[in-house]
Design a protein around this motif. Structure first.
Motif, PDB file in Angstrom:
ATOM      1  N   TYR A  88      37.717 108.759  -9.033  1.00  0.00           N
ATOM      2  CA  TYR A  88      36.859 108.922 -10.202  1.00  0.00           C
ATOM      3  C   TYR A  88      37.359 108.220 -11.470  1.00  0.00           C
ATOM      4  N   GLY A  89      38.631 107.820 -11.496  1.00  0.00           N
ATOM      5  CA  GLY A  89      39.191 107.238 -12.707  1.00  0.00           C
ATOM      6  C   GLY A  89      39.686 108.315 -13.663  1.00  0.00           C
ATOM      7  N   TYR A  90      40.168 107.878 -14.812  1.00  0.00           N
ATOM      8  CA  TYR A  90      40.751 108.833 -15.759  1.00  0.00           C
ATOM      9  C   TYR A  90      39.822 109.198 -16.907  1.00  0.00           C
ATOM     10  N   THR A  91      38.556 108.773 -16.843  1.00  0.00           N
ATOM     11  CA  THR A  91      37.601 109.137 -17.892  1.00  0.00           C
ATOM     12  C   THR A  91      36.472 110.019 -17.365  1.00  0.00           C
ATOM     13  N   ASN A  92      36.516 110.378 -16.096  1.00  0.00           N
ATOM     14  CA  ASN A  92      35.460 111.162 -15.474  1.00  0.00           C
ATOM     15  C   ASN A  92      35.928 112.610 -15.291  1.00  0.00           C
TER      16      ASN A  92
END
Length: 100
Positions: A88-92
Motif C-alpha cells: 500500500y505504500g506509506y501514505t495509504n
C-alpha cells in the motif's frame, strides 16, 4: 542498517531521530512508537547504570518459551508492516491493517 546509540536512532540515509525512550515498539495496529520502559524482561531495572550488575528483571516470571512467543509475535507484526508498506505504500491508511 538502523542503529540506536545514546537514544538517537540513526538510519542508513543519515537521518537521525532523537528518542525519549530506549527502544522502538510496534502495536497490533502496526503503528510504530517509542518503547519507554523495559518492564517485561530486562537487565537490572532497565536503568543503564544497573545493567552491569548481572541481575535480570523478569517481573512476570516469563519462561524462555513465553519470551520466544512474545518475540515471534513482535516479529510477525514488523513483517506485516513491511508487507503492507510494499503493498500500500506509506501514505495509504490501509498500511495499518495487520494481515491485510
Amino acid at each position: 542498517m538502523a542503529d540506536i546509540k545514546k537514544r538517537v536512532l540513526t538510519l542508513s540515509t543519515g537521518k537521525q531521530i532523537k528518542l525519549f525512550g530506549n527502544s522502538i515498539a510496534i502495536g497490533k495496529s502496526l503503528e510504530m512508537g517509542e518503547g519507554y520502559a523495559p518492564n517485561l524482561f530486562c537487565a537490572g531495572s532497565g536503568n543503564e547504570h544497573e545493567k552491569s550488575s548481572g541481575t535480570i528483571n523478569n517481573p512476570h516470571s516469563l519462561t524462555a518459551e513465553e519470551l520466544h512467543e512474545i518475540a515471534d509475535f513482535n516479529i510477525r507484526l514488523w513483517l506485516d508492516l513491511k508487507d503492507n508498506l510494499r503493498k500500500y505504500g506509506y501514505t495509504n491508511p490501509k498500511t495499518f491493517r495487520p494481515g491485510d
